[in-house]
Design a protein around this motif. Structure first.
Motif, short mmCIF file in Angstrom:
data_model
loop_
_atom_site.label_atom_id
_atom_site.label_comp_id
_atom_site.label_asym_id
_atom_site.label_seq_id
_atom_site.Cartn_x
_atom_site.Cartn_y
_atom_site.Cartn_z
N LYS A 3 33.62 26.68 -42.25
CA LYS A 3 34.41 25.75 -42.12
C LYS A 3 36.09 26.21 -41.97
O LYS A 3 36.41 26.89 -43.13
CB LYS A 3 34.31 24.37 -42.93
CG LYS A 3 32.94 23.77 -42.71
CD LYS A 3 32.92 22.76 -43.72
CE LYS A 3 31.46 22.20 -43.52
NZ LYS A 3 30.97 21.13 -44.38
N ASP A 5 39.81 24.81 -41.14
CA ASP A 5 40.55 23.69 -40.76
C ASP A 5 39.89 22.59 -40.18
O ASP A 5 38.85 22.16 -40.96
CB ASP A 5 41.58 24.18 -39.86
CG ASP A 5 42.64 24.95 -40.42
OD1 ASP A 5 43.17 25.09 -41.56
OD2 ASP A 5 43.04 25.91 -39.42
N ASP A 6 39.62 22.13 -39.04
CA ASP A 6 38.93 21.17 -38.51
C ASP A 6 37.86 21.91 -37.50
O ASP A 6 37.10 20.96 -36.93
CB ASP A 6 39.70 20.25 -37.37
CG ASP A 6 40.45 20.91 -36.58
OD1 ASP A 6 40.47 22.00 -36.32
OD2 ASP A 6 40.87 20.09 -35.41
N MET A 7 37.58 23.06 -37.61
CA MET A 7 36.66 23.91 -36.91
C MET A 7 35.28 24.07 -37.74
O MET A 7 35.50 24.20 -39.20
CB MET A 7 36.97 25.28 -36.47
CG MET A 7 38.08 25.24 -35.31
SD MET A 7 38.30 27.08 -34.55
CE MET A 7 38.50 27.83 -36.23
N GLN A 8 34.17 23.60 -37.06
CA GLN A 8 33.10 24.04 -37.98
C GLN A 8 32.16 24.95 -36.98
O GLN A 8 31.63 24.61 -35.86
CB GLN A 8 32.10 22.99 -38.19
CG GLN A 8 32.70 22.04 -39.05
CD GLN A 8 31.97 20.70 -39.56
OE1 GLN A 8 30.49 20.84 -39.16
NE2 GLN A 8 32.67 19.82 -40.08
#
Length: 66
Positions: A3, A5-8
């Motif tokens: 993970k 920031d807002d990326m997975q």
């Protein structure tokens, strides 16, 4: 899962490089984060995490630097 920031990013965590080498499949690479944690990610996802301190690990055991 990695993970950032807002990326997975789909990834599998391993205890060491040898364990990751045993599990490595085609179109996957081994990476190590800046804390020394070993992961396997798809080749296509590596560019997404490379700039965040994830370095490629050579899958060839004869050149292991860990």
């Amino acid at each position: 899962m990695i993970k950032i920031d807002d990326m997975q990013i789909p990834a599998e965590r391993y205890n060491d490089v040898e364990e990751a080498r045993d599990a490595l499949k085609r179109d996957e690479i081994i990476v190590k984060d800046n804390e020394g944690i070993v992961w396997i990610v798809d080749n296509e996802n590596y560019p997404k995490i490379e700039g965040f301190g994830y370095d490629r690990v050579d899958p060839n055991p004869s050149t292991d630097e860990s």
